[in-house]
Design a protein around this motif. Sequence first.
Motif, mmCIF file in Angstrom:
data_model
loop_
_atom_site.group_PDB
_atom_site.id
_atom_site.type_symbol
_atom_site.label_atom_id
_atom_site.label_comp_id
_atom_site.label_asym_id
_atom_site.label_seq_id
_atom_site.Cartn_x
_atom_site.Cartn_y
_atom_site.Cartn_z
ATOM 1 N N THR A 84 32.887 36.932 40.179
ATOM 2 C CA THR A 84 32.679 35.492 40.217
ATOM 3 C C THR A 84 33.272 34.797 39.002
ATOM 4 O OG1 THR A 84 30.665 35.809 41.495
ATOM 5 C CG2 THR A 84 30.907 33.702 40.366
ATOM 6 N N SER A 85 34.017 33.741 39.247
ATOM 7 C CA SER A 85 34.569 32.911 38.175
ATOM 8 C C SER A 85 33.555 31.837 37.787
ATOM 9 C CB SER A 85 35.871 32.246 38.630
ATOM 10 O OG SER A 85 36.843 33.218 38.967
ATOM 11 N N ASP A 119 33.547 31.536 45.169
ATOM 12 C CA ASP A 119 34.036 30.380 44.419
ATOM 13 C C ASP A 119 33.491 29.073 44.971
ATOM 14 O OD1 ASP A 119 35.479 31.759 42.566
ATOM 15 O OD2 ASP A 119 37.446 31.314 43.391
ATOM 16 N N ARG A 139 37.658 37.218 40.258
ATOM 17 C CA ARG A 139 38.138 36.881 38.916
ATOM 18 C C ARG A 139 39.035 37.988 38.378
ATOM 19 N NH1 ARG A 139 34.559 36.659 33.350
ATOM 20 N NH2 ARG A 139 36.274 36.039 31.947
#
Length: 534
Positions: free
Chosen positions: A470-471, A7, A127
């Motif tokens: 991954t966001s 992040d 996520r």
Amino acid sequence: MLIPRPDELTRGEGEFLVAPDTPIMSDPPLRRAAEWLRSALAPSLGALPPTSGNGPAVRFRHAPDLAEEAYRLTVTPEAVVAEASSHPGAFYAAQSLVQLLPPSVHRSAPTPGPLRLPALAVTDRPRFGWRGTLIDVARHFLPKREVLRYLDLLALHKINVLHLHLTDDQGWRIEIKRYPLLTRTGGWRAGSTVGSSRHGRHEDRPHGGFYTQEDIREIVAYAAERAITVVPEIDLPGHTQAAIAAYPELGNTGGPVDVRTAWGPGEHVLNPEESTLAFFRNVFDEVLDLFDSRYVCIGGDECVTAEWRESARVQELMRERGLPDEDALQAWFVRHFDDYLTERGRRLLGWDEILNGGLAEGATVMSWRGTGGALAAARAGHDVIACPLTDVYFDYRQSDGPDEPIPVGCVIDLADAYAFEPVPEGLSPEEARHVLGGQAQLWTEPVDGPRALDYLAFPRLVAFAEAVWTSGPRDYAEFEPRLLAHLERLDALGVEYRPMAGPHPWQQRPDARGWPRSRAEMLADVLGGPEQHL
């Protein structure tokens, strides 16, 4: 630098030196992750790091404010601090630390000089809570040592579910003590199709193998230390020919049946007698004793119903139970085992055909035939795992090139894997919360050993891992340089991945023909029914 991309990452000045006498210390709740890191670094350092001492140190600090899989990592020239609330977050911090070191840390030999960690600060969390990989050990058996190796590879990429496909028409791979013929008879077949079944090429080399219950306990414990849950799949009512070969009374004809040697779903399926239900309840009693996963997969997919339609006894039972058609009979099977698993504190997991005839109350859907199953289940309030065949079936070919080994299915290249989006368009925010995550599939009809499995899995599984962790927005152009550096880690680990430029000569299979298809053809095929599509 890191895969999956975290992040937040802020670079600092300088570096931290890890020497053989650098202590790796931890607060009690995080000791398992610290012990894993000590063991992981010992070969490169030439010694097992101490757990106490003065001076610069690596410390795992308990931080109850963080979510279970989240972590904070701070590296300065004076200290390394990994913060987490529980083992999974601490373990992911340890994996990130290992990735920050030179690729040689993955080799079983000392690295000259101290190991160097760049100064930085990382804040990270996934996520999705379900970041899974299915390995089909039913079609081609994967020895236990290779399963353990794959668990290490999944852990490196912060994948947290291994879905083991343990039974099918072509083999039964788990010891059930009450029913020894399941492995003695159902655990091997007389031969195998080579390449796509469409071409009819066959070899008469017996294939088999199974995991003892002690093997399974070892696999589950090994996975847990790496923050991975192992989800078992025991198929029913279709994909059961190996079981029927072992115990013909489970079938609809009463006659002898061989373990299936061709790919695709067989026509022999379970009968709906109470004795058959009792048999599989007994099987699941032993399975539940071995696996601690909340989720247990019963398959429920590609059930060929011809035997049910032709059997006077099955039709009689359907009338007695008020079941109007074969779809309702399949749903009846699913509801029975949904009740069974719910009573034991577990959740039923099944492929999206379990939507046919009405979905059982506690079921979670594996949406594989495109996104329709995910949309229907989420809108009905059921949890969903996204695993569409045109996006994350990694047994499918990786390019249109003539050198791809056994080119089946549609093209799913590295960029396609990276672009995978688990939440389908059209769901409201409330409905989207039912999407637990995504799962990549490694079906093994075209995979006759670990080398071929490596080729199909990597590096696509690296791209998938970032897609489900991954966001925020993803950029393949930003990912690719990190991937190229990551391939040096895979080289050090001995992973026989597909090179970016295409397969090595020894990775090709000119002797085994495939069946290339388009995405549209694949979807039309599987939505049309349980037909042969390999």
